[in-house]
Enzyme design. Structure first.
Site, PDB file in Angstrom:
ATOM      1  CG  HIS A 157      -1.786  -0.715   1.304  1.00 25.56           C
ATOM      2  ND1 HIS A 157      -2.641  -1.037   0.083  1.00 25.56           N
ATOM      3  CD2 HIS A 157      -2.463  -1.633   2.179  1.00 25.56           C
ATOM      4  CE1 HIS A 157      -3.704  -1.846   0.424  1.00 25.56           C
ATOM      5  NE2 HIS A 157      -3.717  -2.274   1.617  1.00 25.56           N
ATOM      6  CE  LYS A 186     -23.960  -2.734   0.979  1.00 26.78           C
ATOM      7  NZ  LYS A 186     -24.570  -1.413   0.958  1.00 26.78           N
TER       8      LYS A 186
HETATM    9  P1  A3P Z   1     -16.687  -2.646  -0.353  1.00 25.47           P
HETATM   10  O1  A3P Z   1     -16.353  -2.254   1.120  1.00 25.47           O
HETATM   11  O2  A3P Z   1     -17.303  -1.625  -1.196  1.00 25.47           O
HETATM   12  O3  A3P Z   1     -17.725  -3.832  -0.448  1.00 25.47           O
HETATM   13  P2  A3P Z   1      -9.330  -3.959  -0.385  1.00 25.47           P
HETATM   14  O4  A3P Z   1      -9.308  -5.478  -0.765  1.00 25.47           O
HETATM   15  O5  A3P Z   1      -8.534  -3.129  -1.226  1.00 25.47           O
HETATM   16  O6  A3P Z   1      -9.359  -4.058   0.983  1.00 25.47           O
HETATM   17  O7  A3P Z   1     -10.658  -3.633  -1.087  1.00 25.47           O
HETATM   18  C1  A3P Z   1     -11.746  -4.191  -0.203  1.00 25.47           C
HETATM   19  C2  A3P Z   1     -12.848  -3.821  -1.204  1.00 25.47           C
HETATM   20  O8  A3P Z   1     -13.079  -4.637  -2.310  1.00 25.47           O
HETATM   21  C3  A3P Z   1     -14.152  -3.991  -0.508  1.00 25.47           C
HETATM   22  O9  A3P Z   1     -15.223  -3.274  -1.040  1.00 25.47           O
HETATM   23  C4  A3P Z   1     -14.673  -5.446  -0.661  1.00 25.47           C
HETATM   24  O10 A3P Z   1     -15.656  -5.993  -0.565  1.00 25.47           O
HETATM   25  C5  A3P Z   1     -14.166  -5.690  -2.194  1.00 25.47           C
HETATM   26  N1  A3P Z   1     -14.075  -6.850  -2.974  1.00 25.47           N
HETATM   27  C6  A3P Z   1     -13.224  -7.885  -2.127  1.00 25.47           C
HETATM   28  N2  A3P Z   1     -13.283  -8.972  -2.829  1.00 25.47           N
HETATM   29  C7  A3P Z   1     -13.754  -8.745  -3.898  1.00 25.47           C
HETATM   30  C8  A3P Z   1     -14.074  -9.432  -5.228  1.00 25.47           C
HETATM   31  N3  A3P Z   1     -13.725 -10.831  -5.185  1.00 25.47           N
HETATM   32  N4  A3P Z   1     -14.478  -8.915  -5.954  1.00 25.47           N
HETATM   33  C9  A3P Z   1     -15.076  -7.449  -5.978  1.00 25.47           C
HETATM   34  N5  A3P Z   1     -14.741  -6.646  -4.976  1.00 25.47           N
HETATM   35  C10 A3P Z   1     -14.234  -7.498  -3.920  1.00 25.47           C
END
Ligand code: A3P
Length: 321
Positions: free
Chosen positions: A127, A288
């Site tokens: 990150h 979500k």
């Molecule tokens: P939301 O909180 O809007 O649902 P990161 O992995 O960088 O922490 O990002 C988290 C975001 O990606 C969250 O968004 C999460 O739900 C979503 N996310 C996780 N897995 C995913 C997938 N397989 N496809 C699409 N979105 C996903």
């Protein structure tokens, strides 16, 4: 060697303790500002450590992102792509490990010198802002993939993530409008958001062969297309035979939000178990997975203000979010 390492860690801790800090987001530990970005202390310490010690390999592929922009999804898609000849749908480690456990973070899991890669796969994640990347990443010529997301959805996702984090530690989460002001001012872990995005955006314009720039929204819109582009960029293109057999589509299905979030490991498992404040439940990473969920949380005025901020910050960069 261990002694040298301990001395180094102590000097980082001392340096961090002199930085401007702020208690915010209801988090148990203060956030520290270093070279205009904000950090949680363990991650800043890991970043400083990595800057001195991390040895990138020319074959490495580094997945870079601001938190909550689709990192876990990108990790699962790239991991499944690179390992497609070693594992199949029923043997892939993604069935028993959450995406963050198959692709480690440089500033947390891999800050020390190590040329060994987890499971022998050349994938790592970070990150860190572009300007914080260890020199060896740039010098080695390895490839980077950056994913970004509409700041409104990024903020809403981050707010929920931190609120869940606070709940599980019995600390009081802050109100959404208070968190909004902090995000707007750039005060969140690895923020300001726009500076993070711009650092990678500019680098992708200068070195398009080394840095691929993706948007969460594009990936949602046409996952197969962007998966194919990513595979090609990484040097693992799908052959026409694989395309005829529907291999990219299978990977997309396996890494879909519904499939991954329904796996037992992601419903009940824990991440960084036993590592104190940074330990979390795996299901916190799957909320979500939708584009535009901000509409359920932000007022029109908040959305307009954030859009204005984005326009202003990205003006003349050629990037829109
Ligand atoms: P939301 O909180 O809007 O649902 P990161 O992995 O960088 O922490 O990002 C988290 C975001 O990606 C969250 O968004 C999460 O739900 C979503 N996310 C996780 N897995 C995913 C997938 N397989 N496809 C699409 N979105 C996903």
């Amino acid at each position: 060697e261990k002694q040298n390492g301990d001395v180094l860690q102590k000097s980082f801790k001392e340096m961090i303790s002199t930085l401007p800090k702020k208690s915010c987001w209801g988090l148990p530990e203060d956030q520290y500002q270093y070279q205009s970005f904000w950090f949680s202390p363990p991650f800043l310490q890991g970043a400083l450590s990595a800057q001195q010690q991390f040895q990138a390999q020319p074959t490495d592929i580094i997945l870079c992102s601001f938190p909550r922009t689709g990192t876990a999804w990108l990790k699962s898609l790239t991991f499944a792509t690179i390992t497609r000849t070693s594992y199949n749908d029923s043997t892939t480690p993604l069935l028993s490990k959450m995406p963050h456990d198959v692709v480690p973070y440089i500033e947390f899991d891999h800050a020390q010198i190590s040329i060994n890669r987890h499971l022998g796969i050349p994938l790592l994640a970070t990150h860190l802002p572009y300007s914080f990347l260890p020199r060896s990443i740039i010098d080695s010529g390895c490839k980077l993939i950056y994913i970004c997301r509409d700041p409104k959805d990024t903020f809403v996702s981050l707010y929920h993530f931190i609120a869940r984090h606070c709940n599980s530690r019995n600390t009081q989460p802050i109100q959404l409008d208070e968190a909004f002001e902090l995000f707007y001012e750039g005060i969140s872990s690895y923020g300001p958001y726009w500076d993070h995005v711009l650092g990678y955006w500019k680098a992708s314009l200068e070195r398009p062969d080394k840095l691929m720039f993706l948007k969460y929204e594009d990936l949602v819109e046409d996952t197969v297309l962007y998966l194919k582009k990513t595979a090609e960029f990484m040097g693992y293109p799908f052959s026409s035979e694989e395309q005829q057999q529907g291999v990219p589509e299978n990977i997309v299905k396996m890494c879909s939000f519904d499939n991954l979030s329904g796996l037992e490991v992601n419903k009940t498992g824990r991440h960084r178990e036993g590592k104190g404040n940074v330990e979390t439940e795996n299901n916190i990473f799957f909320r979500k997975g939708k584009v535009g969920d901000w509409k359920n949380y932000l007022t029109t005025e908040m959305a307009q203000r954030l859009d204005q901020r984005t326009l202003q910050q990205l003006s003349s960069s050629g990037l829109s979010l």
